[in-house]
Design a protein around this motif. Structure first.
Motif, PDB file in Angstrom:
ATOM      1  N   HIS A 138      25.866 -41.944  -0.701  1.00  0.00           N
ATOM      2  CA  HIS A 138      27.068 -41.236  -1.140  1.00  0.00           C
ATOM      3  C   HIS A 138      27.909 -40.719   0.023  1.00  0.00           C
ATOM      4  N   MET A 182      23.063 -38.262   6.147  1.00  0.00           N
ATOM      5  CA  MET A 182      23.441 -38.972   4.917  1.00  0.00           C
ATOM      6  C   MET A 182      23.161 -38.124   3.697  1.00  0.00           C
ATOM      7  N   ILE A 183      23.880 -38.423   2.645  1.00  0.00           N
ATOM      8  CA  ILE A 183      23.512 -37.893   1.335  1.00  0.00           C
ATOM      9  C   ILE A 183      23.206 -39.102   0.451  1.00  0.00           C
ATOM     10  N   VAL A 229      13.630 -37.914  -5.752  1.00  0.00           N
ATOM     11  CA  VAL A 229      14.498 -36.739  -5.627  1.00  0.00           C
ATOM     12  C   VAL A 229      15.888 -37.155  -6.108  1.00  0.00           C
ATOM     13  N   GLN A 230      16.574 -36.273  -6.801  1.00  0.00           N
ATOM     14  CA  GLN A 230      17.863 -36.669  -7.364  1.00  0.00           C
ATOM     15  C   GLN A 230      18.941 -36.799  -6.284  1.00  0.00           C
ATOM     16  N   TYR A 231      19.135 -35.742  -5.500  1.00  0.00           N
ATOM     17  CA  TYR A 231      20.130 -35.789  -4.424  1.00  0.00           C
ATOM     18  C   TYR A 231      19.499 -35.249  -3.162  1.00  0.00           C
ATOM     19  N   LEU A 232      19.597 -36.008  -2.094  1.00  0.00           N
ATOM     20  CA  LEU A 232      18.908 -35.644  -0.861  1.00  0.00           C
ATOM     21  C   LEU A 232      19.848 -35.746   0.329  1.00  0.00           C
ATOM     22  N   PHE A 233      19.922 -34.656   1.117  1.00  0.00           N
ATOM     23  CA  PHE A 233      20.599 -34.733   2.414  1.00  0.00           C
ATOM     24  C   PHE A 233      19.537 -35.146   3.420  1.00  0.00           C
ATOM     25  N   VAL A 234      19.853 -36.150   4.245  1.00  0.00           N
ATOM     26  CA  VAL A 234      18.933 -36.628   5.270  1.00  0.00           C
ATOM     27  C   VAL A 234      19.555 -36.382   6.629  1.00  0.00           C
ATOM     28  N   ARG A 235      18.820 -35.704   7.518  1.00  0.00           N
ATOM     29  CA  ARG A 235      19.360 -35.444   8.854  1.00  0.00           C
ATOM     30  C   ARG A 235      19.322 -36.716   9.678  1.00  0.00           C
TER      31      ARG A 235
END
Lengths: 99, 93
Positions: free
Chosen positions: A41, A49-50, A79-85
């Motif tokens: 997204h 990233m999301i 997981v429904q929505y994940l922010f990834v560093r």
């Protein structure tokens, strides 16, 4: 030399390739023997990233004390929505066909 | 600055921050900065039994570089806005 007009479809550098995958499912290989599969997204130049509708696969290798054979185990998590560093990302790709 | 702006829209929402040392902390997002350092309030460790030393910690500052993931609430994600912002940001850099 005529000036090039930038548009959303011009692919010039590797990050542009990722732009083509926006709103598509991707595969991300991460540090720590982790893999993510989800819908892209958002991202930035750090590869923060999301992802949406994500499945994380963690791979561990256990060594049997007696036989010394390697037992490969995987655990998955949704997981429904994940922010990834970005600094955990190793590679980004379209999903592998075998998955 | 994309994700800095995005996280500012998540202030006062519940998130779960997973650190690179596998510690997962749930809490209310209080603030964020350009380095994506995070301040959480009302924190509780997701696996209380495994990490009892954090039981008394209710507010914390997390250095951005130690974050692996942040689990986001469904109502905090507007994918259309994210897609547009990403396209604008990607073109600029």
């Amino acid at each position: 030399m005529a000036t090039q007009t930038e548009d959303d479809t011009t692919v010039k550098e590797p990050l542009d390739l990722i732009r083509l995958s926006l709103d598509e499912r991707i595969y991300v290989k991460c540090r720590g023997d982790r893999e993510l599969r989800g819908k892209l997204h958002a991202y930035d130049q750090h590869l923060n990233m999301i992802l949406g509708d994500v499945e994380e696969t963690v791979t561990t290798v256990e060594i049997d004390d007696e036989t010394y054979e390697e037992i490969i185990k995987t655990s998955k998590r949704a997981v429904q929505y994940l922010f990834v560093r970005g600094d955990v990302v190793i590679l980004v790709s379209p999903p592998l066909r075998s998955a | 600055m994309l994700f800095y702006s995005y996280f500012k829209t998540l202030v006062d929402k519940e998130v779960v921050v997973e650190l690179k040392n596998d510690l997962a902390i749930a809490g209310t997002l209080h603030s964020v900065d350009q380095y994506l350092n995070i301040k959480l309030e009302n924190t509780r460790v997701v696996n209380q039994s495994r990490y009892p030393h954090m039981m008394s910690v209710k507010n914390c500052f997390i250095r951005g570089s130690v974050v692996r993931y942040v689990q986001l609430p469904a109502d905090g994600v507007d994918i259309d806005i994210l897609h547009d912002a990403t396209r604008r940001e990607a073109r600029g850099t």
